[in-house]
Each structure stands twice: as C-alpha cells, then as structure tokens.
Design an enzyme around this catalytic site. Sequence first.
Site, mmCIF file in Angstrom:
data_model
loop_
_atom_site.group_PDB
_atom_site.id
_atom_site.type_symbol
_atom_site.label_atom_id
_atom_site.label_comp_id
_atom_site.label_asym_id
_atom_site.label_seq_id
_atom_site.Cartn_x
_atom_site.Cartn_y
_atom_site.Cartn_z
ATOM 1 N N HIS A 206 23.645 9.641 12.758
ATOM 2 C CA HIS A 206 23.491 8.190 12.403
ATOM 3 C C HIS A 206 22.185 7.902 11.631
ATOM 4 O O HIS A 206 22.176 6.801 11.069
ATOM 5 C CB HIS A 206 23.697 7.313 13.501
ATOM 6 C CG HIS A 206 22.514 7.437 14.567
ATOM 7 N ND1 HIS A 206 22.408 8.267 15.488
ATOM 8 C CD2 HIS A 206 21.491 6.438 14.478
ATOM 9 C CE1 HIS A 206 21.231 7.814 16.130
ATOM 10 N NE2 HIS A 206 20.556 7.196 15.758
HETATM 11 C C1 UD1 Z 1 20.058 1.520 15.287
HETATM 12 C C2 UD1 Z 1 18.747 1.681 15.316
HETATM 13 C C3 UD1 Z 1 18.331 3.046 15.282
HETATM 14 C C4 UD1 Z 1 19.058 3.659 16.624
HETATM 15 C C5 UD1 Z 1 20.358 3.403 16.569
HETATM 16 C C6 UD1 Z 1 21.110 3.866 17.895
HETATM 17 C C7 UD1 Z 1 17.380 0.227 14.004
HETATM 18 C C8 UD1 Z 1 16.475 -0.213 12.537
HETATM 19 N N1 UD1 Z 1 17.932 1.180 14.023
HETATM 20 O O1 UD1 Z 1 20.722 2.163 14.081
HETATM 21 O O2 UD1 Z 1 17.018 3.138 15.518
HETATM 22 O O3 UD1 Z 1 18.784 5.076 16.823
HETATM 23 O O4 UD1 Z 1 20.478 1.969 16.234
HETATM 24 O O5 UD1 Z 1 22.323 4.178 17.760
HETATM 25 O O6 UD1 Z 1 17.218 -0.623 14.863
HETATM 26 N N2 UD1 Z 1 27.891 -1.148 13.901
HETATM 27 C C9 UD1 Z 1 29.157 -1.460 14.180
HETATM 28 N N3 UD1 Z 1 29.305 -1.843 15.355
HETATM 29 C C10 UD1 Z 1 28.150 -2.049 16.276
HETATM 30 C C11 UD1 Z 1 26.901 -1.621 15.917
HETATM 31 C C12 UD1 Z 1 26.748 -1.235 14.569
HETATM 32 O O7 UD1 Z 1 30.263 -1.380 13.449
HETATM 33 O O8 UD1 Z 1 28.353 -2.272 17.505
HETATM 34 C C13 UD1 Z 1 27.614 -0.771 12.120
HETATM 35 C C14 UD1 Z 1 27.694 -2.019 11.344
HETATM 36 O O9 UD1 Z 1 28.354 -1.628 10.306
HETATM 37 C C15 UD1 Z 1 26.137 -1.882 10.944
HETATM 38 C C16 UD1 Z 1 25.820 -0.436 11.013
HETATM 39 O O10 UD1 Z 1 26.699 -0.070 12.179
HETATM 40 O O11 UD1 Z 1 25.694 -2.356 9.880
HETATM 41 C C17 UD1 Z 1 24.439 -0.105 11.608
HETATM 42 O O12 UD1 Z 1 23.939 -0.793 12.868
HETATM 43 P P1 UD1 Z 1 22.472 -1.146 12.854
HETATM 44 O O13 UD1 Z 1 22.114 -1.652 14.431
HETATM 45 O O14 UD1 Z 1 21.803 -1.921 11.876
HETATM 46 O O15 UD1 Z 1 21.609 0.232 12.806
HETATM 47 P P2 UD1 Z 1 22.156 1.648 13.627
HETATM 48 O O16 UD1 Z 1 22.188 2.587 12.318
HETATM 49 O O17 UD1 Z 1 23.095 1.586 14.603
HETATM 50 N N1 UDP Z 2 25.425 8.564 23.510
HETATM 51 C C1 UDP Z 2 26.704 8.201 24.106
HETATM 52 N N2 UDP Z 2 27.776 8.301 23.503
HETATM 53 C C2 UDP Z 2 27.893 8.881 22.216
HETATM 54 C C3 UDP Z 2 26.625 9.464 21.744
HETATM 55 C C4 UDP Z 2 25.439 9.260 22.305
HETATM 56 O O1 UDP Z 2 26.740 7.869 25.241
HETATM 57 O O2 UDP Z 2 29.016 8.903 21.489
HETATM 58 C C5 UDP Z 2 24.207 8.539 24.346
HETATM 59 C C6 UDP Z 2 23.159 9.489 24.230
HETATM 60 O O3 UDP Z 2 23.635 10.576 25.584
HETATM 61 C C7 UDP Z 2 21.887 8.813 24.699
HETATM 62 C C8 UDP Z 2 22.267 7.786 23.538
HETATM 63 O O4 UDP Z 2 23.473 7.513 23.448
HETATM 64 O O5 UDP Z 2 21.622 8.441 25.764
HETATM 65 C C9 UDP Z 2 21.389 8.073 21.993
HETATM 66 O O6 UDP Z 2 21.633 6.893 21.401
HETATM 67 P P1 UDP Z 2 21.492 7.240 19.798
HETATM 68 O O7 UDP Z 2 21.769 8.553 19.281
HETATM 69 O O8 UDP Z 2 22.498 6.277 19.390
HETATM 70 O O9 UDP Z 2 20.274 6.685 19.572
HETATM 71 P P2 UDP Z 2 18.769 7.359 19.468
HETATM 72 O O10 UDP Z 2 18.570 7.939 20.538
HETATM 73 O O11 UDP Z 2 18.831 8.252 18.192
HETATM 74 O O12 UDP Z 2 17.948 5.986 18.975
#
Ligand code: UD1
Ligand code: UDP
Length: 365
Positions: A206
């Site tokens: 991601h």
């Molecule tokens: C965010 C965090 C990242 C973290 C990740 C965990 C920031 C800058 N980034 O990245 O550090 O590792 O979360 O998963 O804070 N979206 C949905 N549904 C949701 C949430 C998001 O559809 O419930 C989609 C939207 O299109 C959105 C995109 O995902 O624009 C990105 O979501 P966003 O929270 O901005 O960043 P992440 O890539 O999720």
């Molecule tokens: N995770 C989950 N389901 C998934 C993918 C990840 O429960 O389909 C959990 C994973 O075990 C960990 C957390 O989500 O506890 C990690 O989140 P993510 O990778 O989104 O964020 P990051 O750690 O990179 O910020």
Amino acid sequence: MIKIINICGARPNFMKIAPLMRAYQAYDNIEALLVHTGQHYDENMSDLFFRQLGIPEPDINLEVGSAGHAKQTAEIMMRFEPVLLEHKPDWIVVVGDVNSTIACALVATKLGVKVAHVEAGLRSFDRDMPEEINRLLTDAISDLLFVSEPSGLENLAKEGVAEQKVHFVGNVMIDTLRSNLEKAERSPILEQLQVEPGGFNVVTLHRPSNVDDAATFGRIADALDEIQRDLPTIFPMHPRTRHNLSKLGLAERFAAMPNLRILEPVGYLDFLRLLGKAAVVVTDSGGIQEETTILGTWCLTVRENTERPITVTQGTNTLVGTDTNKITSAYRKCRTSARSAKPVPEKWDGKAAKRIAAVLAAAGV
Ligand code: UD1
Ligand code: UDP
C-alpha cells in the site's frame, strides 16, 4: 484525575490503541477518552477491528474521510480543536506515523495540552515517505516519547531529545498479537481459502511509492507472477492499491496470474492466522515486518529502507527493494532456508501498554 484523549484513525492504529485502552483500566486516576479521526472508514479497514480487538466505541468520530495530505491533515486539525477545547484533557496519546498522528499532536501542543507519542524514534531516513515527516514532526513536539526498539533510543538521542522524556517500553502492536494468537488459531481462513499451513504466500502492498507508480508496481507484479507459480499467493488488497490497479492498467496483468488470489482486506484474526502459517510474506507494511518477526515467518519487504531495523537484525525480515530479480531471488532463498531461532526483541513481551499506562499515571496532570 488524569484525563487522556487517545487518538486513532487508520488501520494500524487500532492494534496499537487496543492494549492501551485496556491498560488504563487498572488506574482509578485515569480517565481515558477515544477519538477516531475517521481517516479509515470502510467496515474492513475500521469497525471490524474495534469488534475483534474489543476496543471501546470511540467517544468522538471526526469523520474526516479521504483526501490529499494537506486537506486531510487540515480537516483533522480543524475538527479536533473544538474537541480539545471542550474536553480539556491533560494529555493526548498519539500512536504510529499516520496523518491523524501529526494532525492531532500539532493541535494539542498549540493549546498547551501535553502529547505522548507511542512508537516514537523510528526513522527510515527517507523523507520522500510521508510517514517519515509525520514521525519527525510528532517526536519534535511530544512531551513523552515511548520507544519500541533500541534504534528509536539512538535516533532520539542524536536528535537531542531530552533523555527524561524518552521511555523504552516495547511494542504495543506485539501486545495485541500476543493477546490474540489463541483466538487467531480458531480462524477458519485457511480452510476457506483451501490452503495448507506452509503451502502459500501472503502479499500486502500500500505504500504510495510502490503502488502509485506504474513502473514500480509493474516490477513488483512481475515478481509476484513468478512467486505465484511456486505457491498459491493470497493478496488481501488495501483500498489504495485496489483503486490503482485499474487506474494504472494493471488489473489484467493480475487477473492473468491463476495462483494469485486478490481479496478484500481481511480482519485481524484471519490475517494473523495467514501470517503465522504462510511460507513467505511479501509486504511494504510497517507493522507486518514486526509481526512476522515474532511469528517466525519469512518477510520480504519491498522497500529500500525500514524504520524498524530490529526486524532485519533480529527478525525474519529482508529488505528487497522493488527490482523484480532481487525480489524473486530473495524469495527462492527463503524457500530453501530454514529459519534460525533468534532472541525476541527486548520488551516485545506483551506488556508495553502496561508500561506506558504506568508512566502516564506517574506523570500526572
Ligand atoms: C495510511 C497512512 C499510512 C499507513 C496506512 C495503513 C498516512 C499519510 N498514510 O495510508 O502510513 O501505513 O494508512 O493502512 O497517514 N480508502 C478507502 N477506504 C478507507 C480508507 C482509505 O477506500 O477506509 C482509500 C481512499 O481512496 C484513500 C486511499 O485509500 O484516498 C488512501 O487512504 P489514506 O488514509 O489517505 O492513506 P493510506 O494509503 O491508507
Ligand atoms: N492487517 C489486517 N488485515 C489485512 C492487512 C493487514 O488485519 O488485510 C493488519 C496487520 O496484521 C497489522 C496492520 O494491519 O496489524 C498493519 O496495517 P497496515 O499494513 O495497513 O499499516 P502499516 O503498518 O504499514 O502502517
């Protein structure tokens, strides 16, 4: 009474906040409120984790939703300020490195509310990564910094953070892993997916640097194509990645991999079961590098750097970057190497949240 507002917003925050909310219950002098910023909001990116991890319903949901960095951070700040003014807490506790973390920390510090940062001091030294900016800024304005691994102590010392603010407490994400392992054993996910323990791989991606760029995502896709020829490969796909698949024209490329299965993001218990039983995990997640270290599962991190170096030196993690051949040759190496037992990182013992609650209770108002 010490009033603490705890902040969560994105998926990895929920695993970190769950043991904290539980640990406060041992203290009669702590009143803990929970604010969800709404950064993540899909059922399987948010509510599912509240139910599975027993996190109390948030007292307030700011419902910010998705947007670019400036708008999302600004929305969180604008919606959080009145909450602070109304509730007047003594502390706010922020976790991790997402936009919700820095946004709330910044609002609090300007209103004279003390900030405690859980997972402080981690550094990838890569300022192209939005999380690195969030980490640096949050640590710079925090009054208490709770560190999960020794590199965090070194980084904060080098940045001149006063020693008395810094506490090496261990890893709250691993608290959650340890307290849910038994429940995860009962997950039926392997049977549902018809895969055998040790007979499949797991992929998560991601990071914007990997999935927002067609060339990079394409190189990773080429590696995954080869990997899925070896073993069935399960890919619970983050919504960012799902959106990009069609946008970058990669949907057909993935559809043509018969042994690679794309799923919606799965719940924590199912995911833990998958991680524990996978042959190899290919990921760019922060938290998953730590979880595979404890589970003893090979982890290939498709990044050039990590802010969690202990997962490489003392865990099962290897940084493989995004070059197709590098990923596939590291994969082949995992498939033919036995895992050597290494000592568990210090204080990744399931008691980090208890240590944090004790420090906050002693710090007082
Ligand atoms: C965010 C965090 C990242 C973290 C990740 C965990 C920031 C800058 N980034 O990245 O550090 O590792 O979360 O998963 O804070 N979206 C949905 N549904 C949701 C949430 C998001 O559809 O419930 C989609 C939207 O299109 C959105 C995109 O995902 O624009 C990105 O979501 P966003 O929270 O901005 O960043 P992440 O890539 O999720
Ligand atoms: N995770 C989950 N389901 C998934 C993918 C990840 O429960 O389909 C959990 C994973 O075990 C960990 C957390 O989500 O506890 C990690 O989140 P993510 O990778 O989104 O964020 P990051 O750690 O990179 O910020």
